[in-house]
Design an enzyme around this catalytic site. Structure first.
Site, mmCIF file in Angstrom:
data_model
loop_
_atom_site.group_PDB
_atom_site.id
_atom_site.type_symbol
_atom_site.label_atom_id
_atom_site.label_comp_id
_atom_site.label_asym_id
_atom_site.label_seq_id
_atom_site.Cartn_x
_atom_site.Cartn_y
_atom_site.Cartn_z
ATOM 1 N N LYS A 1 0.842 -1.207 0.000
ATOM 2 C CA LYS A 1 0.000 0.000 0.000
ATOM 3 C C LYS A 1 0.870 1.246 0.000
ATOM 4 C CE LYS A 1 -3.592 2.540 2.483
ATOM 5 N NZ LYS A 1 -4.507 2.601 3.634
ATOM 6 N N GLU B 1 -10.400 11.779 11.039
ATOM 7 C CA GLU B 1 -9.528 10.700 11.531
ATOM 8 C C GLU B 1 -8.812 11.050 12.829
ATOM 9 O OE1 GLU B 1 -5.960 7.742 9.979
ATOM 10 O OE2 GLU B 1 -6.909 9.133 8.588
ATOM 11 N N LYS C 1 -13.282 13.965 -2.052
ATOM 12 C CA LYS C 1 -12.807 14.416 -0.742
ATOM 13 C C LYS C 1 -12.680 15.932 -0.659
ATOM 14 C CE LYS C 1 -10.537 10.094 0.502
ATOM 15 N NZ LYS C 1 -9.281 9.328 0.597
ATOM 16 N N GLU D 1 -11.844 9.857 -6.406
ATOM 17 C CA GLU D 1 -11.917 9.856 -4.939
ATOM 18 C C GLU D 1 -11.305 11.131 -4.369
ATOM 19 O OE1 GLU D 1 -9.973 7.410 -1.239
ATOM 20 O OE2 GLU D 1 -10.906 6.211 -2.812
ATOM 21 N N GLU E 1 -7.675 -2.889 2.293
ATOM 22 C CA GLU E 1 -6.968 -1.672 2.693
ATOM 23 C C GLU E 1 -7.189 -1.378 4.176
ATOM 24 O OE1 GLU E 1 -6.906 3.105 1.610
ATOM 25 O OE2 GLU E 1 -8.029 1.741 0.329
#
Length: 452
Positions: free
Chosen positions: A209, A259, A441, A437, A303
């Site tokens: 990743k 987050e 965002k 994506e 992920e």
């Protein structure tokens, strides 16, 4: 002080400051406080003229903080050693018995490269004046630093700071700005190349990743009040962390980030794996269908599981116990929804915040796995320095510390907005879908700012 809402409270603080001249000072760091009625803290902060300006609102609680000025700071423009930073902070902790002292600030995403002016690779502030709102009450705090400072000079500096206080004003209306130009770094063709490099079989086998990101520089026809933007953004994403740091009039970094890096209460630690993204639906049925598709999607589930495993592995040597959700849940924001797993740990005695920051940051949700290889790829190929984007922002305290990962963020400069977004690239990632994506965002903050 110009007819301030808190006139009686600041008069009380001035009296307490005068009293300090008459009593022995035992602690090098002293904090005075009074209580007052609540008011909108971002409006108050926007009206102030003393820098730095700091705002912090945690994701899960009814507390927000506005702070101005500085009586102590740690600033590292050049290479910063985490052990040295930990020692400096520990020394400061030992200089006061006051349990409510908080240092607010942040760490850059990559502390091995040059960062933005004023922000540096690490920058923490003990504010001169701090307002903390809980419910309908505000505590007004004044901090003083008598270490290596003359008592009279430090008291006078606090009195001077109080004298600058302006009464809160309504935030300036956010009229839509006209777009003059936009540039993306990397641009789409370079982005496609990078995604294809990461997803090559040989590369992905050793580096499963890499979180690639994009810097969108948007030039507009007028200056922007960062605090008005943050207030509007806050209204659209109430279940996010909301914070801002403005060390000078020239630039401000603001974020509405979903987050959490971690919340530490004594030896108890709360963190999370937040990775895997889709859009929101136009109605509840469509929203639920999209959420279920995200839960069922192998690429996104993989992920998220990579992030969960990395965090558990990083915390295990520091903890007596680590527990994590086996299955992800859906975490909903205004325009998008994420896969989310909660993680909790009971830390070993003596584990410091800087050990936690070193272990957890950058997370696989913003860097990749394995960390060293992913960061090397980002450093060499992404094409720009992230600065505090995807860094760790929050506060340090004796008994409780909290940090957010600074995604969904903007660096605001005169007539310019710098926006940032990232996407986790794993086996099966599609360049066009990942580029979209990034756009998803940025949708909330762009809809606030730009007249398209």
């Amino acid at each position: 002080m110009t007819g301030h809402f808190f006139s009686s409270q600041f008069s009380e603080l001035i009296a307490k400051l005068e009293q300090l001249r008459l009593v022995p000072i035992c602690d090098p760091i002293v904090q005075l406080s009074v209580e007052g009625p609540a008011l909108p803290l971002i409006s108050w902060l926007s009206a102030q003229t003393l820098y730095p300006k700091i705002y912090w609102h945690g994701r899960d609680r009814d507390e927000d903080i506005a702070a101005i000025g500085s009586c102590k700071s740690f600033y590292f423009a050049d290479q910063v050693d985490d052990n040295a930073l930990a020692n400096i902070y520990q020394q400061q902790r030992n200089k006061t018995n006051h349990q409510d002292i908080r240092y607010y600030g942040g760490l850059a995403f990559d502390r091995s490269v040059e960062c933005w002016p004023e922000f540096g690779r690490a920058h923490f502030i003990l504010p001169r004046i701090e307002l903390r709102r809980n419910g309908n009450k505000v505590r007004i705090l004044v901090n003083l630093n008598f270490e290596n400072n003359d008592l009279e000079d430090e008291i006078q500096a606090a009195l001077n700071a109080i004298a600058t206080i302006q009464k809160p004003q309504p935030l300036s209306p956010l009229n839509k700005l006209s777009l003059i130009s936009r540039s993306d770094l990397p641009n789409y063709s370079r982005w496609k190349e990078l995604v294809e490099q990461v997803t090559q079989a040989n590369f992905i086998q050793s580096t499963p990743k890499v979180v690639l990101s994009r810097h969108s520089q948007i030039d507009v026809d007028d200056n922007i009040d960062p605090w008005a933007v943050l207030a509007c953004w806050q209204g659209r994403n109430p279940n996010s962390f909301q914070f801002g740091f403005q060390f000078s009039p020239e630039r401000a970094f603001i974020s509405c980030s979903p987050e959490r890096l971690y919340l530490r209460r004594q030896q108890e630690l709360f963190t999370e794996a937040l990775a895997g993204t889709t859009v929101r639906g136009l109605n509840p049925d469509e929203d639920n269908i999209l959420a279920q598709a995200l839960l069922d999607d192998c690429k996104n589930s993989h992920e998220n599981q990579l992030v969960r495993k990395h965090i558990v592995d990083a915390l295990t040597p520091l903890s007596q116990y680590v527990g994590a959700d086996e299955q992800p849940k859906i975490f909903k924001l205004n325009h998008i929804q994420h896969l989310h797993r909660s993680i909790r740990a009971q830390l070993n005695p003596g584990v410091s915040d800087f050990e936690l920051l070193r272990a957890l940051h950058p997370t696989p949700a913003v860097g990749g796995l394995p960390r060293h290889a992913a960061l090397n790829f980002i450093r060499q190929r992404e094409g720009y320095a992230r600065g505090w984007y995807a860094g760790a922002c929050g506060y340090l305290n004796h008994h409780e510390s909290e940090f957010s990962v600074a995604i969904r963020s903007a660096l605001i400069e005169p007539r310019r907005i710098n926006l940032f977004a990232g996407a986790g690239i794993v086996a099966g990632s599609n360049p066009e879908e990942e580029w979209q994506e990034l756009e998803n965002k940025l949708a909330t903050v762009l809809s606030i700012l730009i007249d398209f």
